[in-house]
Scaffold this motif. Structure first.
Motif, PDB file in Angstrom:
ATOM      1  N   ALA A   1      51.966  30.813  46.768  1.00 38.60           N
ATOM      2  CA  ALA A   1      52.181  30.170  45.465  1.00 38.60           C
ATOM      3  C   ALA A   1      51.818  31.114  44.320  1.00 38.60           C
ATOM      4  N   ALA A   2      50.658  31.777  44.432  1.00 41.11           N
ATOM      5  CA  ALA A   2      50.168  32.618  43.339  1.00 41.11           C
ATOM      6  C   ALA A   2      51.072  33.819  43.093  1.00 41.11           C
ATOM      7  N   GLU A   3      51.558  34.434  44.170  1.00 43.11           N
ATOM      8  CA  GLU A   3      52.404  35.630  44.029  1.00 43.11           C
ATOM      9  C   GLU A   3      53.883  35.282  43.959  1.00 43.11           C
TER      10      GLU A   3
ATOM     11  N   VAL B   1      53.427  36.250  37.104  1.00 45.41           N
ATOM     12  CA  VAL B   1      52.638  35.467  38.061  1.00 45.41           C
ATOM     13  C   VAL B   1      51.758  34.443  37.339  1.00 45.41           C
ATOM     14  N   LEU B   2      51.192  34.815  36.205  1.00 43.01           N
ATOM     15  CA  LEU B   2      50.246  33.932  35.519  1.00 43.01           C
ATOM     16  C   LEU B   2      50.924  32.861  34.668  1.00 43.01           C
TER      17      LEU B   2
ATOM     18  N   TYR C   1      43.218  28.148  37.088  1.00 40.92           N
ATOM     19  CA  TYR C   1      42.658  29.359  36.491  1.00 40.92           C
ATOM     20  C   TYR C   1      41.664  28.969  35.398  1.00 40.92           C
ATOM     21  N   ILE C   2      40.566  29.699  35.345  1.00 37.68           N
ATOM     22  CA  ILE C   2      39.634  29.597  34.223  1.00 37.68           C
ATOM     23  C   ILE C   2      40.023  30.704  33.248  1.00 37.68           C
ATOM     24  N   THR C   3      40.452  30.325  32.063  1.00 38.90           N
ATOM     25  CA  THR C   3      40.905  31.295  31.072  1.00 38.90           C
ATOM     26  C   THR C   3      40.061  31.141  29.815  1.00 38.90           C
ATOM     27  N   LEU C   4      39.347  32.191  29.463  1.00 33.78           N
ATOM     28  CA  LEU C   4      38.403  32.149  28.353  1.00 33.78           C
ATOM     29  C   LEU C   4      38.771  33.168  27.285  1.00 33.78           C
ATOM     30  N   GLY C   5      38.521  32.797  26.034  1.00 31.29           N
ATOM     31  CA  GLY C   5      38.717  33.712  24.920  1.00 31.29           C
ATOM     32  C   GLY C   5      37.390  33.994  24.242  1.00 31.29           C
TER      33      GLY C   5
ATOM     34  N   TYR D   1      42.027  38.123  37.251  1.00 33.72           N
ATOM     35  CA  TYR D   1      43.418  38.562  37.235  1.00 33.72           C
ATOM     36  C   TYR D   1      43.747  39.432  36.027  1.00 33.72           C
ATOM     37  N   GLN D   2      43.121  39.131  34.904  1.00 32.07           N
ATOM     38  CA  GLN D   2      43.297  39.941  33.709  1.00 32.07           C
ATOM     39  C   GLN D   2      42.049  39.856  32.853  1.00 32.07           C
TER      40      GLN D   2
END
Length: 281
Positions: A41-43, A183-184, A191-195, A216-217
């Motif tokens: 799924a992720a890729e 992919v993202l 996903y935990i996405t923080l700014g 991932y980034q």
């Protein structure tokens, strides 16, 4: 020996052959069913673009692949190639490519892309013989995040969406496939996405997959470098995952500042290196 796509393969059969194929790999590993499902799924691996070698109806080799269009180029990514030990030495990888490439040409694909472990000389030679060339070296890191000094003027908050025009402007290096925009996007809930914010100004960000325990980034605005912002983003992930070991794969080694930051500031170990390889179709 028969060659077909993996369109009708069951996840259990693929899992069994995958684990058998990698049991004696340069870096042996074993996937659970859940992790394999997550990887597919992720890729964004597509079984209709993936090749299989079958002996008497039984899968004995595979090439798992995905497709994306970038800058007008249709790229086919190899997310894993394996042949069970009993069937090696028969040229099955070449034969699987010979089978699948005409199908990819019908889809107007331009480029084949893969990664191979730096020390795996037999695989590197095999791919070079298939026409692949090394295009860059990628560093893989793992370890426990070392808590670093905070910057009191910076606030870490959830990043609600990906504004790629802004985020891309922070980059020094292009992410590999697993951390690519393709992919993202769209942003999965797991996903935990923080700014990192200076007032209302986004100064940096980080994307973490809690299931795979992977970063991932991450990137920091060039105007905000050396202010502890990257450290704060990793501190926040360390807090959210309770200090568990994390991985950050395929960092382009042309960015010495990034690798130095991850090693010295964050305390991660560059335990493995890979080559990214490409060939035209």
């Amino acid at each position: 020996m028969e060659f077909k796509t993996l369109s009708h393969i069951t996840i259990d059969e693929l899992l069994s052959v995958f684990n058998h194929s990698f049991s004696d790999y340069v870096v042996p590993f074993h996937l659970t069913k859940e992790v394999l499902i997550s990887k597919i799924a992720a890729e964004k691996l597509d079984m209709s673009l993936s090749a299989g070698a079958f002996e008497e109806g039984k899968l004995v080799g595979f090439i798992l692949q995905s497709e994306k269009i970038e800058n007008g180029e249709k790229i086919i990514y190899n997310g894993g190639t394996g042949v069970v030990p009993e069937n090696r030495g028969k040229g099955l990888v070449r034969k699987m490519y010979d089978f699948i490439i005409p199908i990819l040409k019908e889809r107007n694909a331009n480029t084949l892309l893969l990664e191979v472990i730096e020390g795996n000389q037999p695989a590197i030679r095999a791919y070079e013989n298939l026409g692949f060339c090394i295009v860059r070296r990628l560093l893989c890191f793992n370890g426990n995040i070392k808590h670093g000094e905070e910057n009191a003027g910076i606030l870490i908050k959830d990043l609600k969406d990906f504004q790629w025009n802004i985020l891309r402007s922070f980059w020094d290096i292009e992410p590999s496939w697993q951390g690519s925009v393709f992919v993202l996007e769209p942003m999965p809930e797991n996903y935990i996405t923080l700014g990192a914010y200076d007032g209302e100004q986004l100064a940096g960000y980080i994307v973490y997959g809690s299931a795979a325990k992977k970063i991932y980034q991450f990137a920091v605005d060039k105007n905000y470098r050396n202010r502890g912002i990257g450290t704060m983003l990793f501190n926040a992930i360390r807090e959210k995952n309770n200090g568990q070991t994390i991985a950050l794969n395929n960092v382009d080694d042309s960015s010495e500042n990034t690798s130095k930051f991850l090693s010295e500031k964050i305390g991660l170990n560059n335990w493995l290196s890979q080559f990214e390889m490409k060939r035209s179709i």
